[in-house]
Design a protein around this motif. Structure first.
Motif, short mmCIF file in Angstrom:
data_model
loop_
_atom_site.label_atom_id
_atom_site.label_comp_id
_atom_site.label_asym_id
_atom_site.label_seq_id
_atom_site.Cartn_x
_atom_site.Cartn_y
_atom_site.Cartn_z
N VAL A 93 -6.15 38.53 33.23
CA VAL A 93 -5.52 39.85 33.35
C VAL A 93 -6.51 40.80 34.00
O VAL A 93 -7.65 40.93 33.53
CB VAL A 93 -5.08 40.39 31.98
N THR A 94 -6.09 41.43 35.08
CA THR A 94 -6.92 42.39 35.79
C THR A 94 -6.26 43.76 35.72
O THR A 94 -5.11 43.92 36.13
CB THR A 94 -7.12 41.99 37.26
N THR A 95 -6.98 44.73 35.16
CA THR A 95 -6.46 46.08 35.01
C THR A 95 -7.50 47.09 35.48
O THR A 95 -8.63 47.10 34.97
CB THR A 95 -6.11 46.38 33.54
N LEU A 96 -7.12 47.89 36.47
CA LEU A 96 -8.01 48.93 37.00
C LEU A 96 -9.38 48.38 37.35
O LEU A 96 -10.42 48.97 37.04
CB LEU A 96 -8.14 50.07 35.98
N GLY A 97 -9.38 47.20 37.98
CA GLY A 97 -10.63 46.61 38.45
C GLY A 97 -11.39 45.82 37.41
O GLY A 97 -12.42 45.21 37.72
N ARG A 98 -10.93 45.80 36.18
CA ARG A 98 -11.60 45.04 35.13
C ARG A 98 -10.77 43.81 34.77
O ARG A 98 -9.55 43.90 34.64
CB ARG A 98 -11.81 45.92 33.89
N SER A 99 -11.44 42.68 34.61
CA SER A 99 -10.73 41.43 34.36
C SER A 99 -11.09 40.85 33.00
O SER A 99 -12.24 40.97 32.54
CB SER A 99 -11.07 40.39 35.44
N MET A 100 -10.11 40.25 32.38
CA MET A 100 -10.30 39.50 31.14
C MET A 100 -9.72 38.11 31.35
O MET A 100 -8.65 37.97 31.94
CB MET A 100 -9.61 40.18 29.96
N ARG A 101 -10.44 37.10 30.88
CA ARG A 101 -9.98 35.72 31.07
C ARG A 101 -10.16 34.94 29.78
O ARG A 101 -11.16 35.08 29.09
CB ARG A 101 -10.78 35.05 32.20
N TRP A 102 -9.18 34.11 29.48
CA TRP A 102 -9.27 33.23 28.32
C TRP A 102 -8.33 32.05 28.54
O TRP A 102 -7.56 32.02 29.50
CB TRP A 102 -8.92 33.97 27.03
N THR A 103 -8.41 31.08 27.67
CA THR A 103 -7.55 29.90 27.77
C THR A 103 -6.50 29.93 26.67
O THR A 103 -6.76 30.39 25.56
CB THR A 103 -8.37 28.59 27.65
N ALA A 104 -5.32 29.44 27.01
CA ALA A 104 -4.22 29.37 26.05
C ALA A 104 -3.85 27.91 25.84
O ALA A 104 -3.62 27.17 26.79
CB ALA A 104 -3.01 30.15 26.59
N ASP A 105 -3.82 27.50 24.59
CA ASP A 105 -3.45 26.14 24.22
C ASP A 105 -1.96 26.12 23.88
O ASP A 105 -1.55 26.55 22.80
CB ASP A 105 -4.28 25.67 23.03
N LEU A 106 -1.14 25.62 24.80
CA LEU A 106 0.31 25.63 24.58
C LEU A 106 0.74 24.71 23.46
O LEU A 106 1.84 24.85 22.93
CB LEU A 106 1.02 25.24 25.88
N GLN A 107 -0.11 23.77 23.08
CA GLN A 107 0.24 22.89 21.97
C GLN A 107 0.25 23.63 20.64
O GLN A 107 0.76 23.11 19.65
CB GLN A 107 -0.72 21.70 21.91
N GLN A 108 -0.31 24.83 20.62
CA GLN A 108 -0.33 25.62 19.40
C GLN A 108 0.81 26.64 19.33
O GLN A 108 0.87 27.42 18.39
CB GLN A 108 -1.68 26.36 19.29
N THR A 109 1.71 26.62 20.30
CA THR A 109 2.82 27.56 20.31
C THR A 109 4.05 26.92 19.67
O THR A 109 4.19 25.69 19.65
CB THR A 109 3.17 27.99 21.74
N PRO A 110 4.99 27.73 19.16
CA PRO A 110 6.21 27.18 18.56
C PRO A 110 7.08 26.39 19.54
O PRO A 110 7.90 25.58 19.12
CB PRO A 110 6.95 28.44 18.06
N LEU A 111 6.91 26.63 20.83
CA LEU A 111 7.72 25.93 21.82
C LEU A 111 7.26 24.49 22.04
O LEU A 111 7.98 23.70 22.63
CB LEU A 111 7.67 26.67 23.16
N TRP A 112 6.06 24.16 21.57
CA TRP A 112 5.54 22.81 21.80
C TRP A 112 6.27 21.79 20.96
O TRP A 112 6.55 22.00 19.79
CB TRP A 112 4.05 22.77 21.49
N ASP A 113 6.59 20.66 21.58
CA ASP A 113 7.22 19.53 20.90
C ASP A 113 6.26 18.35 20.96
O ASP A 113 5.79 17.98 22.05
CB ASP A 113 8.54 19.18 21.59
N ASP A 114 5.95 17.76 19.81
CA ASP A 114 4.97 16.66 19.77
C ASP A 114 5.39 15.48 20.64
O ASP A 114 4.54 14.68 21.05
CB ASP A 114 4.76 16.19 18.33
#
Length: 230
Positions: A93-114
């Motif tokens: 996410v970049t806002t007003l010239g400043r950026s934040m970065r991270w990783t998202a593990d989709l296996q930890q979301t409710p939409l994930w199916d084993d």
């Protein structure tokens, strides 16, 4: 066995194996869509989940623009398919010239199916078995089959990263989400090598003995029994 030499001497086998690897990647992509088609339907659910994985700093704001955040179906399918190889989603996410970065593990979301985690192994086992059925008649080994599949599978994964790249730009803020390229290539190649080789070994152990190899053996036997004076 000198594996690099085997791969280059049998160029046709290498090309066909890579093509089978690409086909296996596409088959896995389609299987992921079939398993998750309800989640990928036109609804705000996926946008809500994306807002949730943005974390506490932006999650509350993102909830108000969930419809705008909604990814395209091909992007969503790709994220979950890469996640089935344990490839995380990189969010920036970049806002007003400043950026934040991270990783998202989709296996930890409710939409994930084993069940999604089973897609790559099953597809690659099948691909390895079928490719070995054709290739073993040409004297190929199980490991060579796995390596050839890995070439195509990893190449397709590398190209697919750009296809499933996600971006939203609001002028003052920009959001991007994309599977990590290096991790995607390494992990998908490893999956293809391990399970593609395993599929070829299954053919060695349980495959029909009267296939291409049997035909080759019969031709060799007939040649050996031929009268030298002929």
């Amino acid at each position: 066995m000198e594996l690099p030499g085997v791969l280059w001497r049998d160029v046709r086998g290498t090309v066909v194996g890579a093509a089978v690897g690409i086909a296996a990647f596409l088959a896995g992509f389609v299987a992921t869509f079939v398993l998750q088609r309800d989640e990928f339907a036109e609804s705000p659910a996926l946008g809500d989940e994306l807002a949730a994985v943005l974390g506490p700093d932006l999650g509350d704001v993102a909830e108000y623009v969930a419809d705008w955040l909604q990814p395209e179906p091909v992007e969503a399918v790709g994220w979950f398919f890469y996640a089935s190889h344990y490839v995380d989603l990189e969010v920036t996410v970049t806002t007003l010239g400043r950026s934040m970065r991270w990783t998202a593990d989709l296996q930890q979301t409710p939409l994930w199916d084993d069940e999604l985690a089973l897609v790559p192994p099953l597809v690659l086992l099948t691909a390895g078995y079928l490719f070995a059925r054709w290739h073993h008649g040409r004297g190929g080994s199980a490991l060579a089959c796995g390596v050839r599949l890995a070439f195509g599978y990893a190449a397709a994964a590398s190209a697919g990263v750009s296809v499933v790249s996600y971006s939203r730009d609001a002028g003052f803020a920009r959001l991007t989400a994309v599977p990590d390229l290096v991790t995607a290539v390494v992990y998908t190649a490893t999956y293809a090598l391990v399970f593609g080789t395993a599929g070829a070994l299954l053919y060695d152990a349980y495959g029909p003995k009267n296939g291409a190899r049997g035909t080759l053996d019969q031709e060799t036997s007939a040649t050996g029994q031929r009268d030298p004076g002929e």
